[in-house]
Structures are given as structure tokens and as C-alpha cells.
Design a protein around this motif. Structure first.
Motif, mmCIF file in Angstrom:
data_model
loop_
_atom_site.group_PDB
_atom_site.id
_atom_site.type_symbol
_atom_site.label_atom_id
_atom_site.label_comp_id
_atom_site.label_asym_id
_atom_site.label_seq_id
_atom_site.Cartn_x
_atom_site.Cartn_y
_atom_site.Cartn_z
ATOM 1 N N LEU A 27 0.981 -1.104 -0.022
ATOM 2 C CA LEU A 27 0.088 0.093 -0.044
ATOM 3 C C LEU A 27 0.880 1.418 0.125
ATOM 4 O O LEU A 27 0.961 1.879 0.983
ATOM 5 C CB LEU A 27 -0.913 -0.048 1.089
ATOM 6 C CG LEU A 27 -1.832 -1.259 1.074
ATOM 7 C CD1 LEU A 27 -2.651 -1.408 2.499
ATOM 8 C CD2 LEU A 27 -2.771 -1.226 -0.068
ATOM 9 N N LEU A 28 1.617 1.362 -1.134
ATOM 10 C CA LEU A 28 2.620 2.493 -1.263
ATOM 11 C C LEU A 28 2.211 3.724 -1.206
ATOM 12 O O LEU A 28 2.738 4.771 -0.504
ATOM 13 C CB LEU A 28 3.533 2.168 -2.361
ATOM 14 C CG LEU A 28 4.244 0.809 -2.123
ATOM 15 C CD1 LEU A 28 5.155 0.746 -3.331
ATOM 16 C CD2 LEU A 28 5.027 0.742 -0.870
ATOM 17 N N ASP A 29 0.911 3.949 -1.866
ATOM 18 C CA ASP A 29 0.369 5.425 -1.721
ATOM 19 C C ASP A 29 -0.172 5.842 -0.470
ATOM 20 O O ASP A 29 -0.008 6.941 0.134
ATOM 21 C CB ASP A 29 -0.881 5.478 -2.636
ATOM 22 C CG ASP A 29 -0.515 5.292 -4.165
ATOM 23 O OD1 ASP A 29 0.514 5.611 -4.504
ATOM 24 O OD2 ASP A 29 -1.514 4.988 -4.959
ATOM 25 N N GLU A 30 -0.519 4.708 0.413
ATOM 26 C CA GLU A 30 -0.871 5.026 1.790
ATOM 27 C C GLU A 30 0.271 5.344 2.507
ATOM 28 O O GLU A 30 0.412 6.368 3.456
ATOM 29 C CB GLU A 30 -1.487 3.922 2.572
ATOM 30 C CG GLU A 30 -2.138 4.004 3.720
ATOM 31 C CD GLU A 30 -3.300 5.100 4.044
ATOM 32 O OE1 GLU A 30 -3.304 5.535 5.196
ATOM 33 O OE2 GLU A 30 -3.958 5.341 3.011
ATOM 34 N N VAL A 31 1.328 4.537 2.317
ATOM 35 C CA VAL A 31 2.619 4.744 2.933
ATOM 36 C C VAL A 31 3.088 6.508 2.846
ATOM 37 O O VAL A 31 3.604 7.144 3.697
ATOM 38 C CB VAL A 31 3.732 3.940 2.649
ATOM 39 C CG1 VAL A 31 5.092 4.110 3.254
ATOM 40 C CG2 VAL A 31 3.390 2.575 3.089
ATOM 41 N N ALA A 32 3.067 6.562 1.557
ATOM 42 C CA ALA A 32 3.566 7.881 0.883
ATOM 43 C C ALA A 32 2.847 9.007 1.640
ATOM 44 O O ALA A 32 3.291 10.310 2.042
ATOM 45 C CB ALA A 32 3.660 8.016 -0.635
ATOM 46 N N SER A 33 1.369 8.798 1.806
ATOM 47 C CA SER A 33 0.764 9.997 2.429
ATOM 48 C C SER A 33 0.990 10.074 3.912
ATOM 49 O O SER A 33 0.811 11.213 4.505
ATOM 50 C CB SER A 33 -0.626 9.703 2.363
ATOM 51 O OG SER A 33 -1.534 8.712 2.883
ATOM 52 N N ARG A 34 1.299 8.869 4.512
ATOM 53 C CA ARG A 34 1.630 8.997 6.014
ATOM 54 C C ARG A 34 3.251 9.446 6.344
ATOM 55 O O ARG A 34 3.557 9.627 7.592
ATOM 56 C CB ARG A 34 1.457 7.743 6.774
ATOM 57 C CG ARG A 34 -0.100 7.195 6.701
ATOM 58 C CD ARG A 34 -0.431 5.975 7.097
ATOM 59 N NE ARG A 34 -1.760 5.604 6.982
ATOM 60 C CZ ARG A 34 -2.441 4.912 8.032
ATOM 61 N NH1 ARG A 34 -1.911 4.179 9.057
ATOM 62 N NH2 ARG A 34 -3.589 4.525 7.842
ATOM 63 N N THR A 35 3.971 9.675 5.432
ATOM 64 C CA THR A 35 5.479 9.864 5.440
ATOM 65 C C THR A 35 5.830 11.071 4.889
ATOM 66 O O THR A 35 7.114 11.454 4.667
ATOM 67 C CB THR A 35 6.211 8.679 4.906
ATOM 68 O OG1 THR A 35 5.827 8.572 3.615
ATOM 69 C CG2 THR A 35 5.988 7.465 5.849
ATOM 70 N N GLU A 36 4.974 11.939 4.217
ATOM 71 C CA GLU A 36 5.450 13.086 3.492
ATOM 72 C C GLU A 36 5.994 14.286 4.250
ATOM 73 O O GLU A 36 6.708 15.084 3.730
ATOM 74 C CB GLU A 36 4.248 13.658 2.526
ATOM 75 C CG GLU A 36 2.882 14.124 3.367
ATOM 76 C CD GLU A 36 1.751 14.381 2.676
ATOM 77 O OE1 GLU A 36 0.932 14.942 3.496
ATOM 78 O OE2 GLU A 36 1.869 13.963 1.587
ATOM 79 N N ASN A 37 5.739 14.356 5.653
ATOM 80 C CA ASN A 37 6.195 15.314 6.600
ATOM 81 C C ASN A 37 6.669 14.439 7.876
ATOM 82 O O ASN A 37 6.201 14.805 8.884
ATOM 83 C CB ASN A 37 5.516 16.462 6.769
ATOM 84 C CG ASN A 37 5.880 17.415 7.616
ATOM 85 O OD1 ASN A 37 7.145 17.844 7.552
ATOM 86 N ND2 ASN A 37 5.073 18.393 8.288
ATOM 87 N N PRO A 38 7.859 13.681 7.709
ATOM 88 C CA PRO A 38 8.194 12.932 8.810
ATOM 89 C C PRO A 38 8.598 13.650 10.224
ATOM 90 O O PRO A 38 9.332 14.467 10.236
ATOM 91 C CB PRO A 38 9.073 11.977 8.502
ATOM 92 C CG PRO A 38 9.744 12.584 7.309
ATOM 93 C CD PRO A 38 8.595 13.739 6.722
ATOM 94 N N ARG A 39 7.812 13.480 11.239
ATOM 95 C CA ARG A 39 8.468 13.946 12.482
ATOM 96 C C ARG A 39 8.789 12.878 13.603
ATOM 97 O O ARG A 39 9.232 13.074 14.715
ATOM 98 C CB ARG A 39 7.277 14.600 13.341
ATOM 99 C CG ARG A 39 7.055 15.786 12.148
ATOM 100 C CD ARG A 39 5.806 16.788 12.781
ATOM 101 N NE ARG A 39 5.444 16.793 14.187
ATOM 102 C CZ ARG A 39 4.303 16.689 14.792
ATOM 103 N NH1 ARG A 39 3.384 17.018 14.083
ATOM 104 N NH2 ARG A 39 4.169 16.388 15.943
ATOM 105 N N PHE A 40 8.576 11.550 13.142
ATOM 106 C CA PHE A 40 8.897 10.527 14.293
ATOM 107 C C PHE A 40 9.542 9.560 13.227
ATOM 108 O O PHE A 40 9.333 9.174 12.106
ATOM 109 C CB PHE A 40 7.638 9.768 14.671
ATOM 110 C CG PHE A 40 6.891 10.721 15.749
ATOM 111 C CD1 PHE A 40 7.190 11.199 17.032
ATOM 112 C CD2 PHE A 40 5.839 11.744 15.061
ATOM 113 C CE1 PHE A 40 6.193 12.018 17.297
ATOM 114 C CE2 PHE A 40 5.225 12.534 15.653
ATOM 115 C CZ PHE A 40 5.431 12.779 17.102
ATOM 116 N N VAL A 41 10.390 8.805 14.137
ATOM 117 C CA VAL A 41 11.098 7.314 13.641
ATOM 118 C C VAL A 41 10.963 6.317 14.563
ATOM 119 O O VAL A 41 10.601 6.254 15.574
ATOM 120 C CB VAL A 41 12.621 7.833 13.685
ATOM 121 C CG1 VAL A 41 13.298 7.834 14.904
ATOM 122 C CG2 VAL A 41 13.555 6.699 12.655
ATOM 123 N N CYS A 42 10.850 5.119 13.732
ATOM 124 C CA CYS A 42 10.681 3.832 14.316
ATOM 125 C C CYS A 42 11.946 3.131 14.841
ATOM 126 O O CYS A 42 12.819 3.032 14.137
ATOM 127 C CB CYS A 42 9.848 2.920 13.598
ATOM 128 S SG CYS A 42 9.503 1.243 14.321
#
Length: 65
Positions: A27-42
Motif C-alpha cells: 500500500l505504497l500510496d498510503e505509506v507516502a501520505s503518512r510519510t510526507e512530513n516525517p516527525r517520528f522514527v521507528c
């Protein structure tokens, strides 16, 4: 047998919605929308995300000075 990221997930009830699982599902489009302005790291997989609840073991990214 569970994978290590799920074993170390702090919110196992929502693990299927985390970036690592969305990526596995393709689900790469969903991933892209959730990572466009990252503020957290796993700390499990080094993925970054906009919100901490999209990651298994999150912490805030360091701010650039």
C-alpha cells in the motif's frame, strides 16, 4: 511465529496499520501520505512517519538547529 517488529510493537492492536505492515501489503500510496512530513522514527525498522501512531516503536526525530 511472529516477526520481531510485531513482538516489539507498543500498540499491537493497531500493528496492521503501521508503516511496516502497510509497506508489506504494497500500500505504497498510503505509506507516502503518512510519510510526507516525517516527525517520528521507528526504533524497530527505522521507518519515519508524520505521526507516532503509524510506527511500532516511535520517538520524535531530532530537530535541526
Amino acid at each position: 511465529m511472529k516477526n520481531s517488529s510485531e513482538d516489539q510493537c507498543i500498540d499491537k492492536s493497531n500493528h496492521g496499520l503501521h508503516i511496516c505492515q502497510l509497506t508489506r501489503k504494497g500500500l505504497l500510496d498510503e505509506v507516502a501520505s503518512r510519510t510526507e512530513n516525517p516527525r517520528f522514527v521507528c526504533h524497530n525498522c527505522n521507518a519515519s512517519a508524520n505521526r507516532d501512531d503509524d510506527l511500532c516503536n516511535p520517538s520524535p526525530l531530532a530537530k535541526n538547529q
